[in-house]
Design a protein around this motif. Structure first.
Motif, mmCIF file in Angstrom:
data_model
loop_
_atom_site.group_PDB
_atom_site.id
_atom_site.type_symbol
_atom_site.label_atom_id
_atom_site.label_comp_id
_atom_site.label_asym_id
_atom_site.label_seq_id
_atom_site.Cartn_x
_atom_site.Cartn_y
_atom_site.Cartn_z
ATOM 1 N N VAL A 77 0.860 -1.185 0.000
ATOM 2 C CA VAL A 77 0.000 0.000 0.000
ATOM 3 C C VAL A 77 0.889 1.225 0.000
ATOM 4 O O VAL A 77 1.872 1.290 0.742
ATOM 5 N N ASP A 78 0.557 2.195 -0.847
ATOM 6 C CA ASP A 78 1.314 3.445 -0.925
ATOM 7 C C ASP A 78 0.379 4.599 -0.597
ATOM 8 O O ASP A 78 -0.530 4.914 -1.359
ATOM 9 N N LEU A 79 0.585 5.199 0.560
ATOM 10 C CA LEU A 79 -0.285 6.294 0.995
ATOM 11 C C LEU A 79 0.260 7.667 0.615
ATOM 12 O O LEU A 79 -0.289 8.684 1.034
ATOM 13 N N SER A 80 1.332 7.685 -0.180
ATOM 14 C CA SER A 80 1.972 8.964 -0.502
ATOM 15 C C SER A 80 1.059 9.894 -1.298
ATOM 16 O O SER A 80 1.214 11.117 -1.250
ATOM 17 N N SER A 81 0.104 9.320 -2.036
ATOM 18 C CA SER A 81 -0.813 10.156 -2.813
ATOM 19 C C SER A 81 -2.037 10.566 -2.001
ATOM 20 O O SER A 81 -2.923 11.263 -2.496
ATOM 21 N N GLY A 82 -2.086 10.140 -0.738
ATOM 22 C CA GLY A 82 -3.165 10.540 0.151
ATOM 23 C C GLY A 82 -4.421 9.702 -0.016
ATOM 24 O O GLY A 82 -4.447 8.713 -0.741
ATOM 25 N N PHE A 83 -5.462 10.135 0.685
ATOM 26 C CA PHE A 83 -6.753 9.460 0.606
ATOM 27 C C PHE A 83 -7.827 10.481 0.945
ATOM 28 O O PHE A 83 -7.542 11.571 1.466
ATOM 29 N N VAL A 141 3.435 1.882 9.034
ATOM 30 C CA VAL A 141 2.325 2.186 8.128
ATOM 31 C C VAL A 141 1.401 3.232 8.739
ATOM 32 O O VAL A 141 0.941 4.158 8.048
ATOM 33 N N HIS A 142 1.137 3.133 10.035
ATOM 34 C CA HIS A 142 0.246 4.106 10.657
ATOM 35 C C HIS A 142 0.918 5.464 10.829
ATOM 36 O O HIS A 142 0.222 6.490 10.899
ATOM 37 N N GLN A 143 2.219 5.506 10.866
ATOM 38 C CA GLN A 143 2.901 6.803 10.835
ATOM 39 C C GLN A 143 2.638 7.502 9.506
ATOM 40 O O GLN A 143 2.396 8.723 9.467
ATOM 41 N N ALA A 172 0.457 10.884 9.061
ATOM 42 C CA ALA A 172 1.048 12.055 8.403
ATOM 43 C C ALA A 172 0.054 12.651 7.407
ATOM 44 O O ALA A 172 -0.054 13.885 7.284
ATOM 45 N N GLU A 173 -0.686 11.789 6.710
ATOM 46 C CA GLU A 173 -1.707 12.289 5.787
ATOM 47 C C GLU A 173 -2.853 12.947 6.560
ATOM 48 O O GLU A 173 -3.373 13.992 6.143
ATOM 49 N N LEU A 174 -3.241 12.375 7.684
ATOM 50 C CA LEU A 174 -4.271 13.008 8.507
ATOM 51 C C LEU A 174 -3.825 14.405 8.950
ATOM 52 O O LEU A 174 -4.623 15.349 8.940
ATOM 53 N N ALA A 175 -2.556 14.526 9.333
ATOM 54 C CA ALA A 175 -2.038 15.833 9.746
ATOM 55 C C ALA A 175 -2.102 16.824 8.589
ATOM 56 O O ALA A 175 -2.435 18.007 8.788
ATOM 57 N N GLY A 216 -4.912 16.759 13.725
ATOM 58 C CA GLY A 216 -3.761 16.499 14.580
ATOM 59 C C GLY A 216 -4.110 15.543 15.699
ATOM 60 O O GLY A 216 -5.277 15.413 16.101
ATOM 61 N N TYR A 217 -3.080 14.883 16.208
ATOM 62 C CA TYR A 217 -3.266 13.968 17.334
ATOM 63 C C TYR A 217 -3.176 14.790 18.609
ATOM 64 O O TYR A 217 -2.101 15.005 19.161
ATOM 65 N N THR A 218 -4.311 15.235 19.114
ATOM 66 C CA THR A 218 -4.326 16.177 20.227
ATOM 67 C C THR A 218 -3.905 15.535 21.549
ATOM 68 O O THR A 218 -3.556 16.246 22.491
#
Length: 274
Positions: A11-17, A80-82, A86-89, A94-96
């Motif tokens: 899985v490549d999350l570099s292009s976002g979701f 993977v979750h990092q 990063a995409e969520l950020a 943000g992770y408050t």
């Protein structure tokens, strides 16, 4: 030989979701994102607690091998979750709770090894129950971004696969019933408090916290016919039994079915202990 396999996810999350990647469902997306935010720090804590167990407390070479592969799997999940977080950020989520969780983990690191293991056993039971739900009810991920569906299903399969490792280490190290259950009750409060707060923050950030549709979705997700609450109830209570063991809930056939049907979604690195 270990019964676990360390796998690399294709899985490549570099292009976002998409912002609402779970079929456009704002609540379920926010809840799953909240879980993801907690994983990198949590999984490192699990790795550290298992590594802190004295080796002479684990005479079984098979269990030692599984500890190494448990670490390998959890490290893969953390990585993977990092990327996911990063995409969520980038999307403004943000992770408050991060500073608070880091401080809490610092306190945990000062506890005796058995207490740290008992805490890990408790969290691993929650991840195992949620993993079983995702595998048993694939409709939970209906409409999800294909890469995200693969990510969560792969994570669920591996959490199921290694769900007894920390527990077996705890018992081998001499851990008893009372400590295990007291920490489980504590962790149960922490798990729902933290995931609920972060989910609420995600919803507020999305300007969806006070929409009727958001809480209708939440009610269905937790208390619908196949709701999470009903799924968690029995295995959650089973943990309180003196003779409980994670594999009393044997879902190996379920996880193997997903692995067999999706073998193009990952590459098996093999057992790091071989």
């Amino acid at each position: 030989m270990s019964t676990l396999t360390v796998r690399k996810l294709n899985v490549d999350l570099s292009s976002g979701f998409a912002r609402h990647w779970l079929g456009g469902d704002v609540y379920r997306t926010a809840f799953m994102n909240a879980l993801s935010m907690s994983f990198p720090l949590g999984e490192q804590m699990f790795i550290d607690s298992v590594r802190a167990a004295p080796l002479d407390a684990i005479p079984d070479p098979a269990l030692r091998a599984e500890v190494k592969d448990f670490v390998g799997q959890e490290a893969s999940h953390r990585f993977v979750h990092q990327q996911y977080n990063a995409e969520l950020a980038r999307q403004g989520f943000g992770y408050t709770l991060e500073a608070e969780i880091r401080a809490r983990i610092e306190l945990v690191s000062k506890l005796p090894a058995l207490d740290r293991l008992a805490i890990t056993c408790a969290f691993e039971h929650y991840t195992a129950m949620l993993a079983d739900y995702v595998l048993r009810h694939p409709e939970w991920l209906d409409g999800a971004d294909p890469q995200m569906r693969t990510l969560w299903s792969w994570h669920a399969a591996e959490e199921s696969e290694h769900k007894a490792v920390a527990f077996d280490v705890y018992r081998a190290a001499g851990g008893g019933y009372r400590k295990r259950v007291l920490w489980y009750l504590h962790v149960s409060l922490i798990f729902f408090w933290d995931s609920g707060r972060q989910t609420m923050h995600n919803l507020r950030r999305d300007r969806a916290a006070w929409r009727w549709s958001t809480w209708a979705s939440a009610a269905r997700a937790w208390f619908g016919r196949k709701g999470l609450a009903w799924h968690l109830l029995k295995p959650g209570l089973d943990y309180l039994a003196p003779r409980f063991h994670p594999w009393q809930h044997d879902n190996r056939a379920l996880l193997q079915t997903w692995l067999d049907r999706n073998d193009d979604s990952y590459r098996a690195i093999g057992s790091t202990s071989a």
